[in-house]
Design an enzyme around this catalytic site. Structure first.
Site, PDB file in Angstrom:
ATOM      1  N   ARG A  78       0.859  -1.185   0.000  1.00  0.00           N
ATOM      2  CA  ARG A  78       0.000   0.000   0.000  1.00  0.00           C
ATOM      3  C   ARG A  78       0.895   1.235   0.000  1.00  0.00           C
ATOM      4  O   ARG A  78       1.720   1.414   0.895  1.00  0.00           O
ATOM      5  CB  ARG A  78      -0.893   0.013   1.232  1.00  0.00           C
ATOM      6  N   HIS A 122      -2.851  10.951   0.652  1.00  0.00           N
ATOM      7  CA  HIS A 122      -2.324  10.761   2.012  1.00  0.00           C
ATOM      8  C   HIS A 122      -1.683  12.094   2.415  1.00  0.00           C
ATOM      9  O   HIS A 122      -0.470  12.199   2.591  1.00  0.00           O
ATOM     10  CB  HIS A 122      -1.331   9.599   2.033  1.00  0.00           C
ATOM     11  N   GLU A 167      -7.432   8.635   6.232  1.00  0.00           N
ATOM     12  CA  GLU A 167      -7.724   9.233   7.531  1.00  0.00           C
ATOM     13  C   GLU A 167      -8.193  10.692   7.483  1.00  0.00           C
ATOM     14  O   GLU A 167      -7.482  11.599   7.926  1.00  0.00           O
ATOM     15  CB  GLU A 167      -6.503   9.139   8.430  1.00  0.00           C
ATOM     16  N   ASN A 293      -7.490   1.755   9.732  1.00  0.00           N
ATOM     17  CA  ASN A 293      -6.174   2.012  10.330  1.00  0.00           C
ATOM     18  C   ASN A 293      -6.355   1.973  11.837  1.00  0.00           C
ATOM     19  O   ASN A 293      -7.155   2.741  12.390  1.00  0.00           O
ATOM     20  CB  ASN A 293      -5.660   3.398   9.947  1.00  0.00           C
ATOM     21  N   TYR A 295      -4.321   1.870  15.632  1.00  0.00           N
ATOM     22  CA  TYR A 295      -3.075   1.954  16.406  1.00  0.00           C
ATOM     23  C   TYR A 295      -3.305   1.743  17.902  1.00  0.00           C
ATOM     24  O   TYR A 295      -2.526   1.114  18.583  1.00  0.00           O
ATOM     25  CB  TYR A 295      -2.401   3.320  16.210  1.00  0.00           C
ATOM     26  N   GLU A 353      -3.509   0.092   7.914  1.00  0.00           N
ATOM     27  CA  GLU A 353      -2.349   0.472   8.739  1.00  0.00           C
ATOM     28  C   GLU A 353      -2.519  -0.111  10.127  1.00  0.00           C
ATOM     29  O   GLU A 353      -3.614  -0.076  10.702  1.00  0.00           O
ATOM     30  CB  GLU A 353      -2.221   1.996   8.902  1.00  0.00           C
TER      31      GLU A 353
HETATM   32  C1  BGC Z   1      -0.914   7.880   9.283  1.00  0.00           C
HETATM   33  C2  BGC Z   1       0.547   7.650   8.969  1.00  0.00           C
HETATM   34  C3  BGC Z   1       1.366   7.862  10.222  1.00  0.00           C
HETATM   35  C4  BGC Z   1       0.909   6.862  11.258  1.00  0.00           C
HETATM   36  C5  BGC Z   1       1.682   6.926  12.558  1.00  0.00           C
HETATM   37  C6  BGC Z   1      -1.357   7.286  10.583  1.00  0.00           C
HETATM   38  O1  BGC Z   1      -2.271   8.117  11.186  1.00  0.00           O
HETATM   39  O2  BGC Z   1      -1.713   7.473   8.222  1.00  0.00           O
HETATM   40  O3  BGC Z   1       0.928   8.505   7.929  1.00  0.00           O
HETATM   41  O4  BGC Z   1       2.742   7.777   9.989  1.00  0.00           O
HETATM   42  O5  BGC Z   1      -0.421   7.113  11.572  1.00  0.00           O
HETATM   43  O6  BGC Z   1       1.484   8.130  13.196  1.00  0.00           O
END
Ligand code: BGC
Length: 481
Positions: A78, A122, A167, A293, A295, A353
């Protein structure tokens, strides 16, 4: 190895990057500057004044980089397209040199058995369009659709899956409300306007594309950060609800035809205007898959003084935090995927992501980068994906963020998210232990998740996969068509 951890056949394993974060040479071959090019060259905007002028020099090293992806056994890559390389002025004339860069990249990926998964936006808006109002100008829906059309006319014979925006929440919250990201505005009134124009641009691109016969598939990649109340108190529960509406549902509800969350009026007050029926219909163009995405999560408490959502983050003293101060909370990924399943009718999902920043030295030590915390994060989150699949979520692929250490936007190069280490002095690439581990998971379609990561690394080494330079990996069959 345990079959218990095997992913469904055809599950797509890959890694992700974005143009401004890795390419470098932002003005090469006639490209127009982006808002990020301007932003990073404004004093004080990035940590240590870091810029994307060179970044990972991928613009020059892309062939070797594709070879590296192949050596890791990636089945998909990607990446994003820098709009300003294609339309230096944002609209009008197509820059052949710019578009042919992506054309060659797609060919090289396919030749290596890697599926290209391009994202059209992006965050690197052409500066020329920002001068005309950027995401605040309603004309941007047409500008974006024109750009999308130029790309799919050129690449659609080889690209099966496209994503429009990455995002939108980060674009508006970081770029228009709090100003930490380009274009660096701090304006409550602008924020819902930018959000609306982003989703209208997404819808216009999808709609334009549908008019072309033999269309492949379209999606939006959205960040999904589940919010949990910090206590059992009603006010904290409401704060978590508001935060989730602001960050997640503000974008996904309109795209899936559920309209705008009622909380938007409460959050934006006088800055909010209801969308017209035409706007709602345009944003709700059917998509074929959703990019998620993920995290971390947010643990929220009511905080009326915290503008504009009235909610604040609370730390979890028992948790591990990454270098970006994000709680490691893998269970949140399962819950997010199940939430998407329930709320939006179980659309096909690709994790576009997922990853973590942990400290790695700037220079690899004797050709190896040991990153046990990232390995642990990867293992936990892949197990979380598998759990969601077991509970019925239609998850079809996983893209690790990120293939390379790269420019972490305003945080510069010090925050490393890569599974491949980049020495920014020499541009040397070193697959970290996490990359070797991931390559073994890919090769076993997940089964290696059932073994201790150290055992997986040792057995890879015993089979001749040198840690630090994966040049003889077990190659998996190319992903089916
Ligand atoms: C983004 C990336 C970023 C990653 C870590 C995501 O929100 O798409 O570009 O590097 O988070 O912060």
């Amino acid at each position: 190895m345990s079959d218990e951890y095997r992913f469904p056949d055809g599950f797509l394993w890959g890694a992700a990057t974005s143009a401004y974060q890795i390419e470098g040479s932002p003005l090469a071959d006639g490209a127009g500057p982006s808002i990020w090019q301007r932003f990073v060259h404004t004093p004080g905007r990035t940590v240590a004044g870091d810029t994307g002028d060179i970044a990972c020099d991928h613009y020059n090293r892309w062939r070797d980089d594709v070879g590296l992806m192949q050596s890791l056994g990636l089945q998909a890559y990607r990446f994003s397209i820098n709009w300003g390389r294609i339309f230096p002025e944002g609209t009008g004339r197509v820059n052949e040199a710019g578009i042919s860069f992506y054309d060659r990249l797609v060919d090289a990926l396919l030749a290596a058995g890697i599926e290209p998964l391009p994202t059209l936006y992006h965050w690197d808006l052409p500066a020329a369009l920002d001068d005309r109002g950027g995401w605040l100008n309603p004309d941007i829906a047409h500008w974006f659709a024109d750009y999308a059309e130029a790309m799919f006319r050129r690449l659609d014979d080889r690209v099966k899956r496209w994503a429009t925006l990455n995002e939108p929440w980060v674009i508006t919250d970081g770029g228009y409300l709090h100003g930490a990201l380009a274009p660096g505005h701090k304006n409550l009134f602008e924020t819902p306007i930018a959000s609306r124009n982003l989703l209208l641009a997404h819808g216009a691109a999808v709609q334009r594309y549908r008019a072309i016969p033999d269309a492949t598939t379209w999606a939006l990649s959205s960040i999904s950060n589940p919010k949990y109340p910090a206590t059992f108190e009603e006010r904290d529960r409401e704060a978590a609800e508001r935060s989730a509406a602001y960050m997640n549902r503000q974008y996904l509800d309109p795209v899936f035809g559920l309209g705008c969350p009622a909380a938007m009026q409460q959050i934006f007050g006088q800055a909010w205007r209801e969308w017209t029926d035409e706007e709602l219909a345009l944003a709700a163009q059917p998509i074929d898959w959703l990019g998620v995405n993920y995290y971390t999560r947010g643990l929220m408490k009511d905080a009326p003084e915290k503008w504009p959502v009235g909610a604040d983050y609370v730390a979890n003293p028992e948790a591990t935090y990454t270098e970006t101060v994000w709680e490691v909370f893998d269970q949140g990924l399962t819950e997010t995927l199940l939430w998407v399943k329930e709320r939006y009718g179980n659309p096909p999902v690709y994790i576009t992501e997922n990853g973590s920043a942990f400290y790695d030295p700037p220079v690899a030590s004797r050709g190896r980068v040991r990153d046990p915390l990232r390995v642990d994060y990867l293992q936990r989150h892949l197990c979380a994906v598998l759990e969601a699949i077991r509970q019925g979520a239609d998850v079809r692929g996983y893209m690790a963020w990120s293939l390379f250490d790269n420019l972490e936007w305003s945080l510069g190069f010090a925050r490393r998210f890569g599974i491949v280490h980049v020495n920014f002095e020499t541009q040397e690439r070193t697959p970290k232990d996490s990359a070797v581990y991931y390559s073994q998971i890919i090769a076993s379609n997940g089964s290696a998740l059932g073994s201790e990561p150290d055992a997986v690394l040792l057995s890879a080494q015993a089979r001749g996969v040198p840690l630090g330079s994966v040049d003889q990996p077990v190659r998996v069959a190319a992903h089916g068509s």
